[in-house]
Design a protein around this motif. Sequence first.
Motif, mmCIF file in Angstrom:
data_model
loop_
_atom_site.group_PDB
_atom_site.id
_atom_site.type_symbol
_atom_site.label_atom_id
_atom_site.label_comp_id
_atom_site.label_asym_id
_atom_site.label_seq_id
_atom_site.Cartn_x
_atom_site.Cartn_y
_atom_site.Cartn_z
ATOM 1 N N TYR A 22 0.740 -1.216 0.000
ATOM 2 C CA TYR A 22 0.009 0.100 0.025
ATOM 3 C C TYR A 22 0.990 1.192 0.219
ATOM 4 O O TYR A 22 0.629 2.334 -0.734
ATOM 5 C CB TYR A 22 -1.015 -0.024 1.122
ATOM 6 N N ILE A 23 1.861 1.368 0.769
ATOM 7 C CA ILE A 23 2.634 2.579 0.883
ATOM 8 C C ILE A 23 3.682 2.789 -0.445
ATOM 9 O O ILE A 23 3.625 3.814 -0.871
ATOM 10 C CB ILE A 23 3.744 2.382 2.106
ATOM 11 N N PHE A 24 3.982 1.599 -0.969
ATOM 12 C CA PHE A 24 4.563 1.992 -2.315
ATOM 13 C C PHE A 24 3.712 2.459 -3.258
ATOM 14 O O PHE A 24 4.186 3.257 -4.100
ATOM 15 C CB PHE A 24 5.259 0.647 -2.846
ATOM 16 N N SER A 25 2.646 1.821 -3.359
ATOM 17 C CA SER A 25 1.716 2.567 -4.508
ATOM 18 C C SER A 25 1.290 3.910 -4.114
ATOM 19 O O SER A 25 0.798 4.439 -5.193
ATOM 20 C CB SER A 25 0.270 1.521 -4.369
ATOM 21 N N THR A 26 1.094 4.110 -2.797
ATOM 22 C CA THR A 26 0.670 5.548 -2.687
ATOM 23 C C THR A 26 2.008 6.541 -2.978
ATOM 24 O O THR A 26 1.804 7.829 -3.131
ATOM 25 C CB THR A 26 0.373 5.956 -1.088
ATOM 26 N N GLU A 27 3.042 5.965 -2.907
ATOM 27 C CA GLU A 27 4.466 6.807 -3.255
ATOM 28 C C GLU A 27 4.569 6.799 -4.683
ATOM 29 O O GLU A 27 5.921 7.269 -5.443
ATOM 30 C CB GLU A 27 5.498 6.209 -2.464
ATOM 31 N N GLY A 28 3.611 6.467 -5.630
ATOM 32 C CA GLY A 28 3.811 6.438 -7.070
ATOM 33 C C GLY A 28 4.420 5.194 -7.803
ATOM 34 O O GLY A 28 4.541 5.372 -9.069
ATOM 35 N N PHE A 254 9.627 2.330 5.180
ATOM 36 C CA PHE A 254 10.139 2.771 3.881
ATOM 37 C C PHE A 254 11.009 3.844 3.466
ATOM 38 O O PHE A 254 11.711 3.856 2.754
ATOM 39 C CB PHE A 254 8.628 3.317 3.207
ATOM 40 N N LYS A 255 10.799 4.909 4.321
ATOM 41 C CA LYS A 255 11.521 6.323 4.156
ATOM 42 C C LYS A 255 13.010 5.768 4.666
ATOM 43 O O LYS A 255 14.025 6.117 4.124
ATOM 44 C CB LYS A 255 11.012 7.168 5.254
ATOM 45 N N ARG A 256 13.053 4.878 5.615
ATOM 46 C CA ARG A 256 14.492 4.555 5.744
ATOM 47 C C ARG A 256 15.320 3.602 4.877
ATOM 48 O O ARG A 256 16.506 3.921 4.777
ATOM 49 C CB ARG A 256 14.401 3.771 7.171
#
Length: 263
Positions: A22-28, A254-256
């Motif tokens: 989900y997080i990767f998808s929201t990051e484009g 994700f950010k790390r």
Amino acid sequence: MKILIAGKGGTGKTTLAALLSYIFSTEGFNVIALDTDSVPNLAITLGIPLEKARNIKPLVKNEKLIEERTGVKPGEGWGLLFSLTPKVTDIIEKYSLKIRGNLKLLIIGSIDSSKEGCLCPAIAFAKALLRHLLLGERDVVIVDSEAGAEVFGRGLAEKFDYMLCVCEPTLKSIDICSKLCSMAKELGIRNTIIVINKVTDYDIAIKLYELSNIEYPYHIIRYDENIVKMDIEGQGIFILPERSPALLDTKKLFKRFFACLRR
């Protein structure tokens, strides 16, 4: 990029795979989430209703498809010649489910070893699919693997860029992750991260990691009552509140380790 989520059963692999997808998808990024577990639950965790999820046939159980691509039906016996490089380039387009936006799900399933043995058409098909997924610059594959070491023993974990090994905050669980990380390294996975999940006390989790004396970096995800409630109700991650500890900590993960991909 191909990311493998591994670990012992019950540690939270599937939830992490869903959150990270989900997080990767929201990051484009265009995300393909693959479920290779013997008891596929990634569909439910990604919000597909239970009744619909139950009716999804894993690809390795699609005997007609495997026979078509390898030349042999699973379970037909030893001595038969079958293709070790079956065509898989159209599988995502034909068999994946669109979850939302640029996030897709594909249920591969696990191989029934009692029926198939260690080399069979189903394994050849699954290995070809995992190895030869065609990825563009903004494409990410996230695999929720079978619990334990099965994915390494059959060579299904080859050609991955990252492995996240999920464990609980106990010495035994962290030690199991350390062994799985070593197996991943032998298969050529360049980057491995130990994810200590369901943590209620940061200091204890860090102390346990230090006592384990392992070389791999770690990341902590807090225990989250919202995840428990989600599982009890059979809901997906999209019902989690924005301040959900597990969601926030996965965003930090994700950010790390992955935010640099955006550049």
